[in-house]
Scaffold this active site. Structure first.
Site, short mmCIF file in Angstrom:
data_model
loop_
_atom_site.label_atom_id
_atom_site.label_comp_id
_atom_site.label_asym_id
_atom_site.label_seq_id
_atom_site.Cartn_x
_atom_site.Cartn_y
_atom_site.Cartn_z
N LEU A 21 2.51 -0.57 -2.65
CA LEU A 21 1.28 -0.86 -1.93
C LEU A 21 0.14 -1.20 -2.88
CD1 LEU A 21 1.43 1.99 0.74
CD2 LEU A 21 1.97 -0.43 1.08
N GLY A 22 0.26 -0.77 -4.14
CA GLY A 22 -0.79 -1.03 -5.12
C GLY A 22 -0.47 -0.33 -6.43
N ALA A 23 -1.31 -0.57 -7.43
CA ALA A 23 -1.12 0.04 -8.75
C ALA A 23 -2.48 0.21 -9.41
CB ALA A 23 -0.19 -0.80 -9.62
N GLY A 25 -4.54 2.39 -13.08
CA GLY A 25 -4.36 2.81 -14.46
C GLY A 25 -3.54 4.07 -14.60
N MET A 26 -3.54 4.92 -13.59
CA MET A 26 -2.85 6.20 -13.71
C MET A 26 -1.52 6.25 -12.98
SD MET A 26 -5.96 8.89 -13.50
CE MET A 26 -7.33 8.74 -14.66
N GLY A 27 -1.19 5.24 -12.23
CA GLY A 27 0.08 5.27 -11.52
C GLY A 27 0.16 4.18 -10.49
N LYS A 43 1.35 8.37 -3.77
CA LYS A 43 0.68 8.11 -5.05
C LYS A 43 1.49 8.80 -6.14
CE LYS A 43 -3.70 7.68 -5.41
NZ LYS A 43 -5.16 7.90 -5.39
N ASP A 137 -15.80 8.35 -4.78
CA ASP A 137 -15.38 6.95 -4.90
C ASP A 137 -15.30 6.30 -3.52
OD1 ASP A 137 -14.76 4.66 -6.30
OD2 ASP A 137 -12.63 5.12 -6.48
#
Length: 704
Positions: A21-23, A25-27, A43, A137
């Site tokens: 679904l996405g990426a 910097g941390m995973g 996640k 955030d």
């Protein structure tokens, strides 16, 4: 969704991974499917970040807090593993686009949609702040859109991840253009920081541009701290509240609760988005839901053989041997009371070890009827076990009356957990009480098996859900609608967390894979205009009405719907399988079709010996959920016996329970080993109300 990368796992825990679904910097964020068919967003954190011990400590804390957030407009955490080499957490999957994607594809939202968006996000933030968290955030990419409202994601978790690796001074945490002045300056932040970010998000939604412009990060941060926001193109009717959110001084910004109250009238019943965005959501939902078939789940029965429950009722004299003999009340301060009831003036023979089973239940509050049904079923099962000559141990029962109150539940469970002789607990009989108690159970490593609570947010390493989840119980309803070729489904949500779980996935499934038209409506508890809302529902000429919500609102809606003269199919979820529904709805309840995870032991052939024994002991017919509590007790007994240890402990019992299959009198039982969820396609039953009584129809929607 993107294809999996070469380094992506095919499975995480019990979830089959379907794609990316996405990426970041941390995973990566992966789409997974549980053995029961539920879609989740997972996640997965890179292992290198997990090597920091402080990361794991914060990650555990934030996951625990995030489970306590109770709002329909925030995506809840449903599972997590904080101890594996690559920690992960799973949340409910929302197939709609983010606010960022939607505005990029269709342009800014109209003013009415922005007001509604503000009301619902303020409600989400109010819950996040109430749980002791700061999101830090809030941005368009972290707001997912659905037809029944937005979903705020990454609440609480972003804090744990960022705090681990960004520990230097003057480091900015958040997304430039949507963060607060205090974030831009690296100062401590509180709930007011999220309100500033919310103001930026609403300005973006109304105009499609950031209120502090674009350019290098340094320039954005400078303007955020020193310059006024550019709201020239924001519609005048929205500008005052957005300006208040964007005050430089945190003390001058409204709270989330204030915003929620101000915008409450703008929370829509349905149709809160413009047609272009609604179409985009429908397209994405259909695409994401058209995924590979569910893989069959095989429960591991190696730990213990499946065991049939006793088929011979005990004689009355033997059953009465271990009747409760004493009650002790211990004050715990304030209005909190913890009640212990022991079986135990006539102790089981001392030649056998004695184990304790706990019951956490509402025995004195609004759910007392269900709590007492639990207790009766458990005591009958324990009496049957203790009367066996071949038993390896004897049982004693300790009960904790939480009154259905979360505060009382927390104190009661602490006392249960502190008793090392208690090897497992059955309960709670209230969803709020169950949620409040989980942290204490988890800390003590004490398994709690629930036959009533199907809230997926409650699943963790010690929780076992002995019934289909709130969402999964609606699948037979979808089959029923299809078999009867019913369309234009009025789907009523009462705006509670339970109502959201019941209706959201059900509605998306009917739209995406069933191809049906959904007519959504909301009827909040104690709605003063419920008659008008019912007339509005009927005016849309629905082919069927499905109500997903709590029993009190269900009864009020049934009365209002009856006044309209509507006589089409009327269907309700498990909350309405409660004596209060026909009692409060009166004649208006007749004809309603219900689904429930409670079998009717008077109608189920497998429960006939149980029914005879129950009548002998209690001189009445078994109520709802007595059979399920009886099954849960025999399941725990079976697992304790399979350990072949003289004094099994709670820590011995937990892994065995998760690997056991058991054929009960009400249904077969098996669990997902990782999160304790119920595994199986059975376990949901239909009832129809006739003359104020629940008439059992079985589990086959084709025969209803």
């Amino acid at each position: 969704m993107q294809p999996l990368g070469s380094g992506d796992p095919a499975r995480i825990g019990t979830y089959r991974v379907l794609g990316r679904l996405g990426a970041g910097g941390m995973g990566v964020v992966l789409l997974g499917r549980s053995p029961g068919g539920a879609l989740v967003a997972i996640k997965l954190i890179r292992a290198e970040y997990a090597e920091d011990a402080s990361f794991r400590a914060r990650f555990r804390r934030e996951v625990d807090i995030a489970r306590q957030v109770r709002t329909r407009y925030a995506v809840p955490v449903v599972d997590a593993d904080t101890e594996t080499a690559s920690p992960w957490l799973a949340t409910e999957f929302v197939p709609g686009p983010s606010l960022a994607d939607a505005t990029a594809a269709t342009g800014p939202l109209p003013a009415a949609s922005v007001r509604a968006l503000g009301a619902m996000l303020a409600e989400a933030l109010d819950a996040v702040h109430g749980a002791g968290m700061v999101h830090r955030d809030v941005k368009p990419g972290n707001v997912l859109l659905a037809l029944d409202g937005p979903r705020l994601i990454d609440f609480g978790i972003a804090r744990a991840l960022d705090d681990t690796v960004l520990t230097a001074t003057d480091v900015v945490i958040g997304s430039p253009g949507f963060l607060s002045p205090e974030q831009a300056q690296g100062r401590p932040v509180g709930p007011a920081s999220d309100i500033f970010s919310l103001g930026c998000v609403l300005a973006w939604a109304a105009t499609g541009v950031r209120p502090f412009g674009t350019g290098p990060v340094e320039a954005l941060l400078f303007r955020t701290v020193h310059d006024p926001a550019d709201l020239a193109t924001v519609p005048a009717e929205l500008r005052p509240l957005i300006e208040a959110c964007l005050a430089k001084d945190p003390a001058r910004r409204p709270t989330a609760a204030t915003l929620r109250a101000t915008w409450a009238e703008d929370t829509p019943a349905d149709g809160w988005l413009p047609p272009a965005v609604t179409h985009l959501i429908a397209e994405r939902s259909a695409t994401m839901l058209a995924l590979p078939d569910i893989e069959a789940t095989q429960a591991d029965a190696a730990a213990t053989r499946p065991v049939e429950p006793p088929q011979r009722p005990l004689a009355r004299r033997r059953l009465l041997t271990y009747v409760t003999a004493g009650v002790a009340t211990v004050a715990t301060g304030g209005s909190t009371a913890w009640i212990l009831m022991r079986d135990e003036k006539k102790q089981p023979p001392s030649a056998k070890p004695v184990l304790r089973l706990g019951l956490q239940a509402d025995l004195s509050g609004p759910g007392a009827a269900t709590g007492k049904a639990h207790e009766q079923g458990i005591r009958l099962a324990l009496a049957e076990h203790n009367a066996r000559k071949d038993r390896a141990f004897a049982w004693q029962l300790t009960t904790a009356d939480d009154g259905g109150d979360p505060d009382r539940a927390t104190e009661a469970v602490r006392r249960l957990a502190a008793d090392d002789r208690i090897v497992a607990v059955i309960g709670a009989t209230g969803t709020d009480a169950a949620g409040a108690a989980l942290t204490s159970y988890d800390e003590a490593g004490l398994t709690v098996l629930s036959v009533l609570d199907g809230d997926i947010r409650h699943m963790n390493r010690v929780f076992l859900c002995a019934r289909p989840s709130n969402a999964m119980q609606m699948y037979p309803v979808a089959q029923y609608l299809g078999l009867h070729d019913l369309d234009d489904i009025a789907l009523i949500d009462d705006e509670t967390e339970y109502g959201r779980q019941v209706t959201r996935l059900f509605g998306e499934g009917l739209r995406g894979t069933g191809g049906r038209t959904i007519l959504p409506a909301t009827i909040p508890p104690d709605a003063p205009d419920i008659d008008a809302r019912a007339r509005a529902v009927v005016a849309r000429k629905p082919g069927a009405v499905v109500f997903g919500g709590e029993v009190k609102t269900a009864a009020a809606f049934a009365r209002a719907l009856s006044k309209t003269g509507y006589r089409g199919p009327r269907i309700a979820s498990q909350a309405a399988h409660d004596p209060r529904f026909p009692a409060e709805a009166g004649a208006a309840a007749d004809g309603w079709l219900l689904v429930s995870t409670a079998t009717d032991p008077l109608a189920a052939p497998s429960a006939r010996p149980f029914t005879r024994a129950f009548r002998t002991r209690y001189r009445t017919d078994p109520p709802s959920f007595a059979a399920e509590a009886y099954d849960a007790t025999h399941l725990i007994t079976t697992c304790a016996e399979a350990l072949h240890r003289p004094n099994p402990t709670r820590h011995d019992l937990t892994p065995t329970l998760r690997k056991t299959t058991y054929k009960g009198i009400s249904k077969p039982y098996a669990f997902e080993p990782e999160n304790g969820g119920y595994v199986g396609s059975t376990g949901v039953f239909f009832y129809r109300i006739a003359s104020g009584r629940f008439r059992y129809l079985g589990s086959d929607p084709g025969k209803v």
